[in-house]
Design a protein around this motif. Structure first.
Motif, PDB file in Angstrom:
ATOM      1  N   GLN A 110       5.060 -63.268 -34.559  1.00  0.00           N
ATOM      2  CA  GLN A 110       4.845 -63.314 -33.105  1.00  0.00           C
ATOM      3  C   GLN A 110       3.474 -63.839 -32.707  1.00  0.00           C
ATOM      4  O   GLN A 110       3.099 -63.749 -31.547  1.00  0.00           O
ATOM      5  CB  GLN A 110       5.043 -61.926 -32.474  1.00  0.00           C
ATOM      6  CG  GLN A 110       6.427 -61.347 -32.646  1.00  0.00           C
ATOM      7  CD  GLN A 110       6.578 -60.012 -31.968  1.00  0.00           C
ATOM      8  OE1 GLN A 110       5.698 -59.575 -31.241  1.00  0.00           O
ATOM      9  NE2 GLN A 110       7.707 -59.342 -32.186  1.00  0.00           N
ATOM     10  N   ALA A 111       2.713 -64.401 -33.625  1.00  0.00           N
ATOM     11  CA  ALA A 111       1.385 -64.867 -33.251  1.00  0.00           C
ATOM     12  C   ALA A 111       0.894 -65.906 -34.246  1.00  0.00           C
ATOM     13  O   ALA A 111       1.256 -65.876 -35.427  1.00  0.00           O
ATOM     14  CB  ALA A 111       0.406 -63.708 -33.168  1.00  0.00           C
ATOM     15  N   CYS A 139      -4.032 -59.948 -34.573  1.00  0.00           N
ATOM     16  CA  CYS A 139      -3.200 -59.213 -33.632  1.00  0.00           C
ATOM     17  C   CYS A 139      -2.112 -58.456 -34.376  1.00  0.00           C
ATOM     18  O   CYS A 139      -1.541 -58.960 -35.351  1.00  0.00           O
ATOM     19  CB  CYS A 139      -2.592 -60.193 -32.632  1.00  0.00           C
ATOM     20  SG  CYS A 139      -1.463 -59.448 -31.461  1.00  0.00           S
ATOM     21  N   PRO A 141       1.452 -57.077 -34.007  1.00  0.00           N
ATOM     22  CA  PRO A 141       2.666 -56.959 -33.183  1.00  0.00           C
ATOM     23  C   PRO A 141       3.326 -55.610 -33.406  1.00  0.00           C
ATOM     24  O   PRO A 141       3.330 -55.080 -34.524  1.00  0.00           O
ATOM     25  CB  PRO A 141       3.547 -58.107 -33.686  1.00  0.00           C
ATOM     26  CG  PRO A 141       3.058 -58.379 -35.063  1.00  0.00           C
ATOM     27  CD  PRO A 141       1.590 -58.084 -35.062  1.00  0.00           C
ATOM     28  N   GLN A 225      -7.630 -54.958 -22.699  1.00  0.00           N
ATOM     29  CA  GLN A 225      -6.467 -55.839 -22.706  1.00  0.00           C
ATOM     30  C   GLN A 225      -5.229 -55.078 -23.171  1.00  0.00           C
ATOM     31  O   GLN A 225      -5.320 -54.134 -23.951  1.00  0.00           O
ATOM     32  CB  GLN A 225      -6.714 -57.044 -23.619  1.00  0.00           C
ATOM     33  CG  GLN A 225      -7.917 -57.883 -23.219  1.00  0.00           C
ATOM     34  CD  GLN A 225      -8.141 -59.059 -24.141  1.00  0.00           C
ATOM     35  OE1 GLN A 225      -7.241 -59.495 -24.848  1.00  0.00           O
ATOM     36  NE2 GLN A 225      -9.369 -59.591 -24.137  1.00  0.00           N
ATOM     37  N   ASP A 226      -4.103 -55.535 -22.670  1.00  0.00           N
ATOM     38  CA  ASP A 226      -2.830 -54.925 -23.061  1.00  0.00           C
ATOM     39  C   ASP A 226      -2.505 -55.268 -24.513  1.00  0.00           C
ATOM     40  O   ASP A 226      -3.030 -56.234 -25.077  1.00  0.00           O
ATOM     41  CB  ASP A 226      -1.724 -55.425 -22.140  1.00  0.00           C
ATOM     42  CG  ASP A 226      -0.505 -54.512 -22.170  1.00  0.00           C
ATOM     43  OD1 ASP A 226      -0.541 -53.501 -22.902  1.00  0.00           O
ATOM     44  OD2 ASP A 226       0.470 -54.808 -21.454  1.00  0.00           O
ATOM     45  N   GLN A 228      -0.790 -57.079 -26.755  1.00  0.00           N
ATOM     46  CA  GLN A 228       0.024 -58.273 -26.839  1.00  0.00           C
ATOM     47  C   GLN A 228      -0.745 -59.332 -27.613  1.00  0.00           C
ATOM     48  O   GLN A 228      -1.959 -59.220 -27.812  1.00  0.00           O
ATOM     49  CB  GLN A 228       0.396 -58.797 -25.455  1.00  0.00           C
ATOM     50  CG  GLN A 228      -0.798 -59.190 -24.603  1.00  0.00           C
ATOM     51  CD  GLN A 228      -0.407 -59.659 -23.218  1.00  0.00           C
ATOM     52  OE1 GLN A 228       0.725 -59.482 -22.798  1.00  0.00           O
ATOM     53  NE2 GLN A 228      -1.334 -60.273 -22.520  1.00  0.00           N
ATOM     54  N   CYS A 229      -0.033 -60.333 -28.069  1.00  0.00           N
ATOM     55  CA  CYS A 229      -0.643 -61.412 -28.822  1.00  0.00           C
ATOM     56  C   CYS A 229      -0.580 -62.697 -27.996  1.00  0.00           C
ATOM     57  O   CYS A 229       0.431 -62.957 -27.331  1.00  0.00           O
ATOM     58  CB  CYS A 229       0.090 -61.628 -30.142  1.00  0.00           C
ATOM     59  SG  CYS A 229       0.021 -60.199 -31.254  1.00  0.00           S
ATOM     60  N   SER A 262       2.874 -50.009 -22.475  1.00  0.00           N
ATOM     61  CA  SER A 262       2.966 -49.542 -23.859  1.00  0.00           C
ATOM     62  C   SER A 262       2.181 -48.259 -24.103  1.00  0.00           C
ATOM     63  O   SER A 262       2.128 -47.784 -25.242  1.00  0.00           O
ATOM     64  CB  SER A 262       2.464 -50.628 -24.811  1.00  0.00           C
ATOM     65  OG  SER A 262       1.092 -50.915 -24.562  1.00  0.00           O
TER      66      SER A 262
END
Length: 845
Positions: A110-111, A139, A141, A225-226, A228-229, A262
């Motif tokens: 995912q990144a 990151c 995931p 920051q949330d 996420q990637c 999250s």
């Protein structure tokens, strides 16, 4: 790239691909696939020799990469849903050449993370800073499985034909998750940013993330920051998402669970390449645009601690406390009014028959005390200096030497004219002004000769004008601060507003609700003062209706228009101060101070009106002057910082205005400002000071004006020499100093004239002085300052000190609103001792 190279190669050799696109059906598709496969295979075979290695964590790989080979490191690790571990990639380039950097690409689920080494970061004016040592956190995931094996690959490539040596190390970050109320320390630099994860524990909806350091510089950025990637953790992209703020030694951001689905977030700390954003020195500009600058050692040790914020019970307690304090003043006022009404009722029953006013009983009210020489001179001179035309005027009811049976008739006749100009345009009255106002000793009856209804309407304009000004001023202000708050919430830029972030409690869209709530006292106490004035106004009007001799002929003339304006100004100060604290910064600081100028000006006008009711400034003139003050306040905030020309112009205007006002006060307005004013000034100086060596005619007024000129000239010199950055506060200090000087002069002259201060007024004076002292102490604590950068302002931030909800500045709001209310009460009650004293025995000063 493969498709593009294939297309170019086939296009040069033949027009096959073009015709391929034109053929219909499956043949065209098969032909395209074959050509792409063959061309791609040839291209790969000609450019790179790919080497893949199975790599392990915590092992340093010292390899060499050239344009002819590409190395891929394959890693795998187990990811657990209940445990989060960070993975960090650290790279060192050993070569000194910067012409052909190495490209590192980390491919994971995912990144994709890519960066070059040396890493080139840009600063202000596009300055370039190379970094050969780079560290990045990967990151993570999220996974839904209880345990999952994840793979990621690190690709290393370059276009350098000579080759470059490098060190690669991938390691686990064991302490990747921050714990509540536990300090965590780490080191960050521009090329080695750090971020960590925090998960909201059960029962905690809001936390405060506090970041601190013992090092002022280098300047850094704190970001929330949330999960996420990708994670934006470089100086040039950290502001893309989330909330962020610059910091030197201290920073804090309040984070709410509702903003993160999250129930967790990243705390990112990035060290900036330059320090200008935090008020640091400006680096030199490079001679060549492509010149690289050595950044030096910019590592910074940072401590992070996440603490739970207050819960809803503390919010409720803070609001109840705020309401309770100011409602108690309402109860105290009702108690004092009840006691006073009982005392007055007993006094009236004892002194007068039932249903009989003093005028009906035929008794002249006597002074409760004997006056000194001032009152004697005032009374004597008033009977000697007034001409026959003046004494025959019906409007001259300020003198007590009249038969009591003429009181009712003179009052009815005085109400026949409701226009001030009908009085002032009479030639005999104009000559009477020159005779009366130039006497050595004046009494209030000399300056209370105009029709009461005319003056009441004149002073009521103060209230209506300030109410109109408040509406037209407040509506755009409210719209602007709502826009400011919206921009802060949407962009996440915490540098826009200068809060005390250590004690900023959000509520809804508001970032610092406690700073707004604490302004409630100005509104509630301003309303209470209006009610007190209204009650006095009603009582006085009832006394006038029944021809009460004390209301007609005794005491300081009662005009309540300025009092209504003062109460309205206090309420507007609370509203605009609350608007300012929605998003305090240097562009809207005048919202917080504009009505402070109004209050100071109105208080001085009211002090002057007490003894000079006929010659006080009109509302239009007064507000025009106050508008000029606010105009200079705006100019000073925008252009005043270090601008020599501005300070010279302002100091000259300040001194000239002081001289003109001094002349107006000294001569009671009986002077003309025209082309011959300088000639007359020289003549007076020659005849009075040089030729005769005579002292000033009005000694008391001269003492006040000399002291006032000394203070104002000193303040003008201070401003011209020091040039303070906070021009608005400097201008407010000028107004407050003049108000305090005039107030002290009034009290001293009142006591010197043989008058006394009643118990209620004395209690108000002492109480107000004590409260002002404590209020100023909390004001000068300085929890934030828009005169500096946001990062420097946050160095002054401190924790809450009252109920875990209010900070020092909130206490200043509480105490200053109470002190202003007390000051207004002093102005309202300080001359109550004169209510039974004839006006021709009350000295003017």
């Amino acid at each position: 790239m493969v498709l593009r190279s294939c297309w170019k190669s086939r296009h040069k050799s033949s027009s096959g691909p073009v015709h391929c696109w034109l053929r219909p059906g499956v043949v065209a598709l098969l032909w395209l696939c074959v050509t792409q496969f063959v061309c791609g295979s040839v291209a790969l075979g000609e450019t790179k020799n790919v080497i893949q290695k199975d790599a392990e964590f915590d092992v340093t790989y010292n390899d060499r990469v050239t344009s002819e080979n590409q190395t891929i490191y394959a890693f795998n690790h187990t990811v657990s849903r209940n445990k989060t571990e960070g993975v960090r990639v650290t790279v060192d380039v050993l070569s000194q050449s910067l012409e052909s950097p190495i490209l590192f690409v980390v491919r994971q689920k995912q990144a994709v993370l890519s960066f070059q080494v040396p890493l080139i970061l840009r600063g202000l004016y596009q300055r370039k800073y190379p970094y050969k040592h780079v560290g990045r956190t990967l990151c993570q995931p999220p996974t839904r499985a209880a345990s999952e094996t994840q793979y990621f690959f690190v690709d290393v490539s370059t276009l350098s034909s000579q080759g470059t040596n490098y060190n690669l190390r991938v390691s686990r970050v064991e302490s990747f998750t921050l714990q509540t109320d536990k300090k965590f320390s780490f080191i960050a630099s521009p090329s080695q940013p750090q971020y960590f994860k925090y998960v909201f524990p059960d029962g905690v909806d809001t936390v405060i993330v506090k970041v601190s350091s013992d090092m002022t510089f280098p300047c850094s950025v704190m970001s929330i920051q949330d999960i996420q990637c990708p994670v934006y953790d470089l100086d040039n992209n950290v502001a893309f998402i989330g909330m962020y703020q610059t910091m030197t030694k201290k920073g804090a951001i309040t984070v709410q669970r509702k903003d993160f689905p999250s129930n967790s977030f990243y705390v990112v700390v990035v060290v900036k390449t330059e320090d200008e954003a935090c008020g640091g020195p400006l680096r030199f500009y490079p001679l060549r645009p492509d010149e690289l600058i050595d950044a030096g050692n910019r590592s910074k040790t940072v401590d992070v601690v996440v603490t739970p914020a207050i819960n809803s019970d503390v919010y409720v307690m803070g609001m109840l406390f705020c309401l309770g304090i100011f409602l108690s003043f309402y109860l105290l006022t009702l108690l004092v009014a009840f006691v006073e009404s009982r005392r007055i009722k007993r006094r009236d029953v004892y002194h007068n028959p039932a249903d009989m006013s003093p005028a009906e009983t035929g008794k002249t009210p006597a002074s409760p005390y004997e006056y000194g020489s001032f009152a004697d001179n005032c009374s004597t001179l008033s009977s000697e200096a007034i001409t026959d035309s003046a004494t025959s005027t019906d409007n001259n009811y300020g003198y007590m030497e009249r038969p009591l049976d003429s009181v009712g008739r003179s009052r009815q006749e005085s109400l026949s004219s409701v226009e001030e100009d009908d009085y002032d345009t009479l030639d005999d009255i104009n000559s009477d002004k020159n005779i009366v106002r130039t006497k050595k000793f004046l009494c209030v009856s000399d300056l209370a000769r105009k029709d009461k209804r005319v003056l009441s309407k004149k002073y009521q304009i103060y209230f209506w004008n300030i109410a109109t000004i408040g509406v037209f001023y407040a509506l755009p202000v409210i719209q602007l601060v709502i826009t400011y708050q919206t921009v802060v919430n949407v962009t996440g830029n915490q540098d826009i507003c200068y809060y005390n972030f250590m004690c900023a409690h959000p509520l809804g869209a508001l970032s610092a609700f406690n700073n707004i709530l604490s302004n409630l006292g100005y509104v509630m106490l301003g309303l209470l003062f209006l009610l007190i004035v209204l009650k006095r106004d009603i009582v006085h009007n009832r006394a006038l209706v029944r021809n009460d001799l004390n209301a007609l002929e005794c005491g300081i003339p009662k005009h309540f228009g300025l009092f209504y304006a003062m109460g309205t100004a206090l309420m507007m100060e609370g509203l605009l101060s609350a608007c300012y604290h929605v998003c305090p910064n240097y562009t809207n600081f005048q919202f917080d101070t504009s009505f402070m100028y109004m209050i100071a000006g109105l208080c001085m006008l009211k002090l002057y009106q007490k003894r000079h009711p006929d010659i006080n400034a009109s509302a239009y003139t007064a507000y025009a002057c106050l508008a000029g003050v606010i105009f200079f306040s705006v100019l000073g905030v925008v252009f005043g910082r270090g601008n020599t020309v501005f300070w010279i112009v302002f100091s000259v205007i300040h001194i000239l205005a002081t001289l003109l006002l001094s002349t107006q006060l000294y001569y009671m307005g009986r002077w003309r400002f025209d082309s011959g004013v300088l000639r007359r000034v020289v003549y007076i100086i020659y005849t009075d000071s040089i030729r005769q060596c005579s002292g000033p005619l009005y000694i008391d007024r001269m003492v006040l004006l000399v002291m006032g000129n000394i203070v104002n000239w000193s303040l003008a010199a201070y401003g011209l020499i020091e040039r303070p950055n906070d021009f608005a506060s400097y201008l407010l200090a000028i107004a407050i100093c003049n108000l305090l000087l005039y107030f002290a002069f009034y009290i001293i002259m009142k006591l010197r004239s043989g008058e006394r201060i009643k118990c209620l007024a004395l209690v108000c004076i002492l109480f107000t002085a004590v409260v002002w002292g404590f209020a100023l102490y909390f004001f000068f604590q300085g929890l934030s300052t828009w005169q500096k950068t946001p990062a420097e302002s946050r160095e002054h931030n401190r924790d809450c000190i009252l109920l875990s909800f209010f900070d020092d500045h909130d206490i200043w709001h509480f105490l200053s609103s109470i002190a202003m209310f007390g000051s207004f009460l002093v102005l309202l009650t300080m001359d109550d001792d004169l209510d039974t004293v004839q006006r021709d025995k009350i000295f003017v000063f």
